[in-house]
Write a protein that holds these residues in place. Structure first.
Motif, PDB file in Angstrom:
ATOM      1  N   LYS A 260       0.825  -1.193   0.000  1.00 21.17           N
ATOM      2  CA  LYS A 260       0.000   0.000   0.000  1.00 21.17           C
ATOM      3  C   LYS A 260       0.864   1.249   0.000  1.00 21.17           C
ATOM      4  O   LYS A 260       1.810   1.375   0.767  1.00 21.17           O
ATOM      5  N   ARG A 261       0.530   2.186  -0.892  1.00 22.06           N
ATOM      6  CA  ARG A 261       1.236   3.452  -0.971  1.00 22.06           C
ATOM      7  C   ARG A 261       0.576   4.482  -0.053  1.00 22.06           C
ATOM      8  O   ARG A 261      -0.636   4.443   0.176  1.00 22.06           O
ATOM      9  N   ILE A 262       1.380   5.405   0.456  1.00 24.05           N
ATOM     10  CA  ILE A 262       0.851   6.473   1.299  1.00 24.05           C
ATOM     11  C   ILE A 262       0.095   7.461   0.410  1.00 24.05           C
ATOM     12  O   ILE A 262       0.633   7.977  -0.569  1.00 24.05           O
ATOM     13  N   GLU A 263      -1.170   7.705   0.737  1.00 21.54           N
ATOM     14  CA  GLU A 263      -1.981   8.610  -0.061  1.00 21.54           C
ATOM     15  C   GLU A 263      -1.578  10.066   0.201  1.00 21.54           C
ATOM     16  O   GLU A 263      -1.430  10.481   1.350  1.00 21.54           O
ATOM     17  N   GLN A 264      -1.405  10.816  -0.868  1.00 20.47           N
ATOM     18  CA  GLN A 264      -1.095  12.237  -0.789  1.00 20.47           C
ATOM     19  C   GLN A 264      -2.370  13.044  -1.084  1.00 20.47           C
ATOM     20  O   GLN A 264      -3.302  12.549  -1.717  1.00 20.47           O
ATOM     21  N   PRO A 265      -2.439  14.306  -0.644  1.00 16.85           N
ATOM     22  CA  PRO A 265      -3.608  15.140  -0.976  1.00 16.85           C
ATOM     23  C   PRO A 265      -3.788  15.232  -2.495  1.00 16.85           C
ATOM     24  O   PRO A 265      -2.826  15.335  -3.248  1.00 16.85           O
ATOM     25  N   TYR A 496      -5.184  10.883 -16.524  1.00 15.05           N
ATOM     26  CA  TYR A 496      -4.940  11.680 -15.320  1.00 15.05           C
ATOM     27  C   TYR A 496      -4.013  10.949 -14.374  1.00 15.05           C
ATOM     28  O   TYR A 496      -3.963   9.718 -14.322  1.00 15.05           O
ATOM     29  N   ASN A 497      -3.275  11.720 -13.599  1.00 14.85           N
ATOM     30  CA  ASN A 497      -2.289  11.210 -12.646  1.00 14.85           C
ATOM     31  C   ASN A 497      -3.013  10.818 -11.357  1.00 14.85           C
ATOM     32  O   ASN A 497      -3.474  11.692 -10.623  1.00 14.85           O
ATOM     33  N   THR A 498      -3.108   9.534 -11.085  1.00 17.33           N
ATOM     34  CA  THR A 498      -3.864   9.077  -9.925  1.00 17.33           C
ATOM     35  C   THR A 498      -3.199   9.428  -8.603  1.00 17.33           C
ATOM     36  O   THR A 498      -3.822   9.343  -7.549  1.00 17.33           O
ATOM     37  N   SER A 499      -1.941   9.846  -8.642  1.00 10.61           N
ATOM     38  CA  SER A 499      -1.248  10.262  -7.414  1.00 10.61           C
ATOM     39  C   SER A 499      -1.637  11.664  -6.979  1.00 10.61           C
ATOM     40  O   SER A 499      -1.512  12.013  -5.807  1.00 10.61           O
ATOM     41  N   THR A 500      -2.094  12.477  -7.950  1.00 12.76           N
ATOM     42  CA  THR A 500      -2.386  13.870  -7.646  1.00 12.76           C
ATOM     43  C   THR A 500      -3.827  14.278  -7.901  1.00 12.76           C
ATOM     44  O   THR A 500      -4.250  15.343  -7.458  1.00 12.76           O
TER      45      THR A 500
END
Length: 505
Positions: A260-265, A496-500
């Motif tokens: 699991k990756r740490i979710e960013q805002p 779209y960039n799912t990280s941002t």
């Protein structure tokens, strides 16, 4: 005394590329070796050649392992389990790679592509090879080892630790033993002795480690230094290269795909049904500060999806970088946006590296003649590519424009001009950052080349690229591996960039 490592080898696929970009920088920094190589599927060789840190040799897995292939393994898999063939194949590749060196006493190291070293590492001391250890225990691995080697687990730790050193001669002895014992090729022996119905039925590290312990225990030692499997607990992947060396850091960390990756805002963005729907929301209905980069801006007006937005005073705050290599169209672009604020125009082409390349486009004087019987959209002015065949393709595809057009097609093709253009990678520009960023690519077949020139450690929030002759799956594979998801679009695809970004209703 530390023995020099002859080579470090990683086996990777496109799913690893986001981590690999960073790992390929850190491995040579912290592991001294004569050679660094990464083995990848043929269709991804170009991607890894460009995105790996300098000094890495990228090998096509089909050229390296000629006796077996992923198709060979897939044909051995039970019905319904074919999707796991790649997982088993990469383990056979690692064993093969360990033997692929000049001399039996060469020390070689397998290093997992999803693993990043954080401190200097050694793998031998006082004539012993040093092995990091894990705590994993998976019974099917040892069932396979028992059938393959007639040996049981004989140590109280696991050899599965993301890396594995070996002497070439040790691995050759292992494969000879398999072939003599089972009277078949070593990889067939492994496949036959493994329950391929298991999701994970064989471990190359556990199997080699067990064999070595029974043959070379006096030449092996444990490295008790700490490493971590869940890299996100140490740092988000985007921050990992900036960590200073400290006593409390582990020696290395892995970023396995299932962890699991740490979710960013994230920015909440409306779901869009089409490219036009997306652009309307991006320019007219978001409160975020925005920036765009358009590659292949042409004259900035003809069939340009963002012209009306850039021309609007309501979007004067949107920062824009517009890139166009052809002098005729660049001058039109410059005149069009001469008074627009926050706008940088670049007369060049975007590519994977800095270079001078041949560029092909239709003579503008002839392009005006190529509407034929319609529609009167001056389509030929938008044709420019590194590939002459792409321009020819679209001349052929417009044969529907009438008899006179078809009669002039040879002349139109003769009007394709060749020129030299300066090329630069987009990583030379700041794309990501605090602004909500959009990258638009319209380059007639060179989309992958443009994407490979990006700084993937700071990608944009959105990417739109035009499909030229055909939908190129390797581009989507790259974008998906980098954390981008398809949003909308048919000929122009929006990702779209799912990280941002999070997509709402």
């Amino acid at each position: 005394m530390n023995e020099p490592i002859k080579k470090v080898t990683s086996v990777a696929s496109i799913k690893d590329i986001g981590t690999w970009i960073r790992a390929s920088k850190q491995i040579p920094k912290f592991i001294a070796a004569d050679r660094y190589e990464v083995i990848v599927p043929a269709r991804y060789v170009r991607i890894f050649e460009v995105l790996s840190s300098p000094g890495w040799i990228v090998l096509d897995e089909n050229e390296l392992a000629k006796e077996f292939s992923i198709e060979y393994v897939r044909n051995r898999m039970p019905q319904g389990k074919e999707a796991r063939a790649g997982w088993y194949f990469q383990q056979l590749l690692k064993i093969h790679a360990l033997m692929n060196s000049d001399f039996d006493d060469d020390l070689v190291l397998i290093w997992d592509a999803d693993t990043i070293p954080l401190k200097p590492l050694i793998f031998s001391h006082d004539e012993r090879l040093l092995y990091f250890t894990g705590t994993e225990y998976h019974r099917p691995y040892f069932n396979a080892i028992s059938r393959l080697l007639k040996l049981d687990k004989s140590v109280n730790f696991s050899f599965i630790a993301q890396c594995f050193p070996a002497y070439v001669g040790w691995v050759k002895e292992f494969t000879r033993h398999l072939e003599e014992t089972h009277q078949k090729r070593w990889f067939d022996a492994i496949l036959d002795c493994t329950d391929l119905g298991e999701i994970s039925g064989f471990s190359e590290y556990e199997t080699l480690g067990t064999f070595f312990v029974h043959r070379y225990i006096e030449k092996m030692a444990i490295n008790h230094a700490r490493w971590e499997r869940f890299g996100e607990q140490i740092a988000p992947i985007g921050d990992i290269l900036n960590l200073p060396i400290s006593d409390d850091l582990p020696m290395y960390v892995s970023y396995e795909s299932w962890s699991k990756r740490i979710e960013q805002p994230k920015v909440i963005f409306k779901h869009a049904k089409s490219e036009a729907d997306f652009l309307d929301y991006f320019f007219n209905h978001t409160n975020e500060s925005r920036s765009i980069i358009q590659v292949g801006a042409n004259d900035g007006e003809m069939c340009d999806p963002i012209f009306r937005y850039l021309a609007s005073a309501n979007n004067a705050d949107v920062s824009a970088i517009l890139i166009e290599p052809v002098e005729f169209y660049f001058e039109k672009l410059k005149k069009l946006h001469s008074k627009r604020p926050n706008t940088l125009l670049i007369k060049a082409a975007a590519s994977s590296v800095e270079s001078i390349r041949d560029f092909y486009h239709i003579d503008p004087a002839i392009a005006y003649e190529m509407n034929g019987d319609g529609p009167k959209n001056d389509w030929a002015h938008g044709q420019g590519s590194f590939f002459r065949e792409s321009v020819v393709h679209w001349i052929d595809q417009n044969a529907f424009r009438g008899e006179s057009y078809r009669a002039n097609m040879p002349r139109f093709k003769d009007a394709i001009l060749e020129s030299k253009v300066n090329c630069f990678p987009l990583k030379n520009l700041a794309i990501g950052g605090k602004l909500l960023s959009l990258l638009l690519i319209d380059v007639q077949g060179a989309e992958l080349d443009v994407l490979l020139g990006m700084d993937w450690c700071a990608p944009p929030d959105f990417i739109i690229y035009e499909q030229d002759i055909a939908r190129i799956k390797v581009i989507e594979d790259l974008l998906n591996a980098m954390g981008f998801s398809y949003l909308c679009g048919l000929s122009n695809l929006v990702f779209y960039n799912t990280s941002t970004v999070a997509i709402g209703n």
